[in-house]
Write a protein that holds these residues in place. Structure first.
Motif, PDB file in Angstrom:
ATOM      1  N   PRO A 219       0.790  -1.073  -0.057  1.00  0.00           N
ATOM      2  CA  PRO A 219      -0.570  -0.239  -0.403  1.00  0.00           C
ATOM      3  C   PRO A 219       0.742   1.064   0.059  1.00  0.00           C
ATOM      4  CG  PRO A 219      -0.727  -1.417   1.648  1.00  0.00           C
ATOM      5  CD  PRO A 219       0.567  -2.208   1.237  1.00  0.00           C
ATOM      6  N   GLU A 220       2.328   1.159   0.831  1.00  0.00           N
ATOM      7  CA  GLU A 220       2.927   2.413   0.512  1.00  0.00           C
ATOM      8  C   GLU A 220       3.122   2.308  -0.684  1.00  0.00           C
ATOM      9  OE1 GLU A 220       2.511  -0.243   2.814  1.00  0.00           O
ATOM     10  OE2 GLU A 220       3.032   0.813   4.662  1.00  0.00           O
ATOM     11  N   ILE A 221       3.690   2.008  -1.343  1.00  0.00           N
ATOM     12  CA  ILE A 221       4.387   1.835  -2.566  1.00  0.00           C
ATOM     13  C   ILE A 221       2.952   2.611  -3.499  1.00  0.00           C
ATOM     14  CG2 ILE A 221       5.329   1.106  -4.882  1.00  0.00           C
ATOM     15  CD1 ILE A 221       7.190  -0.447  -3.183  1.00  0.00           C
ATOM     16  N   ALA A 222       2.300   1.557  -3.388  1.00  0.00           N
ATOM     17  CA  ALA A 222       0.915   1.931  -4.035  1.00  0.00           C
ATOM     18  C   ALA A 222       0.397   3.899  -4.077  1.00  0.00           C
ATOM     19  CB  ALA A 222      -0.465   1.719  -4.080  1.00  0.00           C
ATOM     20  N   TYR A 223       0.292   4.319  -2.727  1.00  0.00           N
ATOM     21  CA  TYR A 223       0.134   5.527  -1.929  1.00  0.00           C
ATOM     22  C   TYR A 223       0.887   6.815  -3.326  1.00  0.00           C
ATOM     23  CZ  TYR A 223      -0.054   9.529   0.799  1.00  0.00           C
ATOM     24  OH  TYR A 223      -0.245  11.170   0.984  1.00  0.00           O
ATOM     25  N   PHE A 224       2.194   5.583  -2.566  1.00  0.00           N
ATOM     26  CA  PHE A 224       3.405   7.187  -3.726  1.00  0.00           C
ATOM     27  C   PHE A 224       2.859   7.362  -5.070  1.00  0.00           C
ATOM     28  CE2 PHE A 224       6.425   5.984   0.182  1.00  0.00           C
ATOM     29  CZ  PHE A 224       6.468   7.393   0.322  1.00  0.00           C
ATOM     30  N   GLU A 307     -15.635   6.338   2.270  1.00  0.00           N
ATOM     31  CA  GLU A 307     -14.802   7.365   1.653  1.00  0.00           C
ATOM     32  C   GLU A 307     -13.083   6.852   2.741  1.00  0.00           C
ATOM     33  OE1 GLU A 307     -13.827   8.351  -1.428  1.00  0.00           O
ATOM     34  OE2 GLU A 307     -15.445   6.558  -1.259  1.00  0.00           O
ATOM     35  N   ALA A 308     -13.983   8.128   4.049  1.00  0.00           N
ATOM     36  CA  ALA A 308     -13.201   8.302   5.554  1.00  0.00           C
ATOM     37  C   ALA A 308     -12.154   6.570   5.556  1.00  0.00           C
ATOM     38  CB  ALA A 308     -13.820   8.911   6.397  1.00  0.00           C
ATOM     39  N   ASN A 309     -13.005   5.914   5.201  1.00  0.00           N
ATOM     40  CA  ASN A 309     -12.489   4.928   5.743  1.00  0.00           C
ATOM     41  C   ASN A 309     -11.676   3.274   4.686  1.00  0.00           C
ATOM     42  OD1 ASN A 309     -13.626   4.844   8.523  1.00  0.00           O
ATOM     43  ND2 ASN A 309     -15.157   3.854   8.032  1.00  0.00           N
ATOM     44  N   HIS A 310     -11.191   4.370   3.356  1.00  0.00           N
ATOM     45  CA  HIS A 310     -10.680   3.835   2.114  1.00  0.00           C
ATOM     46  C   HIS A 310      -9.356   3.529   2.661  1.00  0.00           C
ATOM     47  CE1 HIS A 310      -8.011   2.810  -1.910  1.00  0.00           C
ATOM     48  NE2 HIS A 310      -9.798   2.462  -1.716  1.00  0.00           N
ATOM     49  N   PRO A 311      -9.054   2.249   2.372  1.00  0.00           N
ATOM     50  CA  PRO A 311      -7.134   2.476   2.428  1.00  0.00           C
ATOM     51  C   PRO A 311      -6.060   3.334   2.387  1.00  0.00           C
ATOM     52  CG  PRO A 311      -8.239   0.265   2.161  1.00  0.00           C
ATOM     53  CD  PRO A 311      -9.239   1.446   1.650  1.00  0.00           C
ATOM     54  N   ILE A 312      -6.623   3.672   1.305  1.00  0.00           N
ATOM     55  CA  ILE A 312      -5.975   4.698   0.887  1.00  0.00           C
ATOM     56  C   ILE A 312      -5.508   5.758   1.804  1.00  0.00           C
ATOM     57  CG2 ILE A 312      -6.422   6.388  -0.215  1.00  0.00           C
ATOM     58  CD1 ILE A 312      -5.097   6.994  -2.724  1.00  0.00           C
ATOM     59  N   GLU A 313      -6.345   6.305   2.813  1.00  0.00           N
ATOM     60  CA  GLU A 313      -6.798   7.096   3.817  1.00  0.00           C
ATOM     61  C   GLU A 313      -5.424   6.775   4.731  1.00  0.00           C
ATOM     62  OE1 GLU A 313      -7.369  10.078   2.540  1.00  0.00           O
ATOM     63  OE2 GLU A 313      -9.326  11.090   3.177  1.00  0.00           O
ATOM     64  N   GLU A 314      -6.055   5.458   5.425  1.00  0.00           N
ATOM     65  CA  GLU A 314      -4.416   5.009   6.217  1.00  0.00           C
ATOM     66  C   GLU A 314      -3.492   5.480   6.033  1.00  0.00           C
ATOM     67  OE1 GLU A 314      -4.589   0.797   8.851  1.00  0.00           O
ATOM     68  OE2 GLU A 314      -6.472   1.640   7.684  1.00  0.00           O
ATOM     69  N   VAL A 315      -2.861   4.496   4.986  1.00  0.00           N
ATOM     70  CA  VAL A 315      -1.677   4.858   4.747  1.00  0.00           C
ATOM     71  C   VAL A 315      -1.127   6.343   4.232  1.00  0.00           C
ATOM     72  CG1 VAL A 315      -1.757   3.761   2.444  1.00  0.00           C
ATOM     73  CG2 VAL A 315       0.260   3.440   3.712  1.00  0.00           C
ATOM     74  N   LEU A 319       2.283   8.212   6.393  1.00  0.00           N
ATOM     75  CA  LEU A 319       2.976   8.291   5.759  1.00  0.00           C
ATOM     76  C   LEU A 319       3.864  10.173   5.390  1.00  0.00           C
ATOM     77  CD1 LEU A 319       2.821   5.767   2.572  1.00  0.00           C
ATOM     78  CD2 LEU A 319       4.292   5.877   4.105  1.00  0.00           C
ATOM     79  N   ARG A 320       2.234  10.729   5.756  1.00  0.00           N
ATOM     80  CA  ARG A 320       2.086  12.104   5.891  1.00  0.00           C
ATOM     81  C   ARG A 320       3.136  12.917   7.091  1.00  0.00           C
ATOM     82  NH1 ARG A 320      -1.565  11.883   2.519  1.00  0.00           N
ATOM     83  NH2 ARG A 320      -3.473  12.219   4.482  1.00  0.00           N
ATOM     84  N   GLN A 321       2.972  11.789   7.753  1.00  0.00           N
ATOM     85  CA  GLN A 321       3.410  12.318   9.485  1.00  0.00           C
ATOM     86  C   GLN A 321       4.958  12.279   9.470  1.00  0.00           C
ATOM     87  OE1 GLN A 321       2.847   9.189  12.426  1.00  0.00           O
ATOM     88  NE2 GLN A 321       0.196  10.453  12.773  1.00  0.00           N
ATOM     89  N   MET A 322       5.835  11.671   8.983  1.00  0.00           N
ATOM     90  CA  MET A 322       6.814  11.548   8.289  1.00  0.00           C
ATOM     91  C   MET A 322       7.468  13.162   7.750  1.00  0.00           C
ATOM     92  SD  MET A 322       8.227   9.459  10.403  1.00  0.00           S
ATOM     93  CE  MET A 322       9.117   9.348   9.835  1.00  0.00           C
ATOM     94  N   MET A 323       6.871  13.648   6.574  1.00  0.00           N
ATOM     95  CA  MET A 323       6.710  14.988   5.621  1.00  0.00           C
ATOM     96  C   MET A 323       6.373  15.977   7.028  1.00  0.00           C
ATOM     97  SD  MET A 323       5.211  13.547   2.191  1.00  0.00           S
ATOM     98  CE  MET A 323       5.322  11.226   2.138  1.00  0.00           C
TER      99      MET A 323
END
Ligand SMILES: NC(=O)C1=CN([C@@H]2O[C@H](COP(=O)(O)OP(=O)(O)OC[C@H]3O[C@@H](n4cnc5c(N)ncnc54)[C@H](OP(=O)(O)O)[C@@H]3O)[C@@H](O)[C@H]2O)C=CC1
Ligand SMILES: CC[C@](O)(C(C)=O)C(=O)O
Length: 328
Positions: A219-224, A307-315, A319-323
């Protein structure tokens, strides 16, 4: 139809006028702050609550909607479209006097007949073509976002000059203000947000993300790949059109773009876009949205939750926490 820039607009037209910005949300806070920085006399009209406190903390004089509307010469309605007609009837209309200007940033309520102003006031639109937070951010950086201007009713013979001065106060005449009609703005804005910018784009991003994750990729790669990098690609298109983006990407990516784009957005997709546009033009979408609000928003609330529960929102959140440099 014309494009207008800084040299076409005269801010002194607003010098002896008071502008009431009704609402202090996405557009309201940005427009009020840009106008104030441009030397315009602004008051804010609100109901008691979160926005009221924020506007006061930002140094504005805040009044009830009724008081602000009665005090002002120019009244900019920046409430959510679905509440504008009721608030207009109950709190804005009683304070209108001949020669006032009623302003909008979206033509929905006037075009679809939910607000019918009296004949002795000017009715115009200044619509920044940007989310409110960027209206403010770009202005603070010394620029401005493009805007649309339309005059629906010119009771004073000065409506366009006043609306142009307002657009200059927002910074829009730096980037260009295009003169249009309430009908054209409303129909194209609804089409853009549904078919391309919001509905079309989120569906494309989710479909890409799901395709990769369902095929076993992380999911991380898919998100990026499908969300994060989209912004960087859009930034290049924003700066120099499709060709600048294609100049910056690899030739491999560019060949893939030419081979695959039309397989994703097919003739059938375009036919569906035409159908979406017809529904907007015939007022079917407006009717659906008005009824949805009258019923307490059952579909809106259910889909928002899903929509808020979609996996793309979770991952994405993780990931954004680190940016830390990212404006959130
Ligand atoms: N969002 C955008 O970037 C764009 C918006 N537009 C248009 O701008 C207009 C405003 O939209 P937007 O900025 O998104 O709106 P928001 O939802 O961000 O802001 C709503 C504001 O209205 C206030 N409000 C809501 N109901 C009432 C009420 N009954 N009485 C008094 N105040 C109320 C809210 O205050 P409270 O805290 O009390 O709820 C809040 O300050 C719309 O016409 C929209 O189509 C146009 C271009 C882009
Ligand atoms: C794309 C959404 C928009 O139309 C906009 C920011 O212009 C909106 O109404 O919020």
């Amino acid at each position: 139809m014309h494009m207008y820039y800084d040299n076409h607009a005269d801010l002194s037209v607003l010098a002896n006028k008071t502008v009431a910005v009704i609402g202090y949300g996405s557009q309201g806070h940005a427009q009020a702050q840009n106008l104030r920085d441009s030397g315009v006399n602004v008051v804010i009209g609100l109901r008691p609550g979160k926005s009221w406190q924020q506007a006061e903390a930002d140094g504005f004089e805040v009044l009830t909607v009724k008081e602000a509307s009665a005090r002002a010469d120019v009244i900019q309605l920046l409430l959510p479209d679905e509440y504008q007609a009721k608030v207009y009837q109950e709190e804005v209309a009683p304070g209108l006097t001949a020669g006032n200007m009623l302003l909008f940033s979206h033509g929905f309520n006037v075009h679809f007949g939910q607000i019918v102003p009296p004949e002795d006031v000017d009715v115009a639109m200044v619509a920044p073509k940007s989310p409110g937070h960027l209206v403010r951010r770009v202005f603070k950086q010394g620029g401005g976002v493009p805007g649309l201007l339309a005059v629906h009713q010119d009771a004073t013979g000065q409506a366009k000059q006043v609306a142009l001065a307002y657009a200059k106060g927002l910074g829009c005449t730096k980037a260009g203000v295009f003169e249009t009609t309430f009908r054209e703005e409303t129909e194209t804005d609804l089409f853009g947000e549904q078919a391309v910018l919001c509905g079309g784009m989120t569906a494309l991003v989710k479909a890409g993300f799901e395709t990769l994750v369902e095929a076993g990729y992380s999911p991380e790669i898919a998100y990026f790949e499908c969300l994060h990098e989209l912004k960087l690609i859009v930034d290049l298109m924003y700066e120099g059109g499709l060709s600048r983006m294609r100049y910056s990407i690899s030739d491999t990516a560019e060949f893939g773009d030419y081979m695959t784009g039309n397989r994703i957005v097919t003739d059938a997709t375009k036919e569906e876009m035409r159908q979406v546009l017809r529904e907007i033009q015939q007022g079917e979408f407006a009717k659906k949205w008005i009824l949805e609000n009258q019923a307490g928003r059952p579909s809106y609330n259910a889909i928002k939750q899903q929509e808020a529960n979609h996996p793309i929102e979770e991952v994405g959140a993780k990931l954004r926490q680190m940016m830390s440099w990212m404006q959130k």
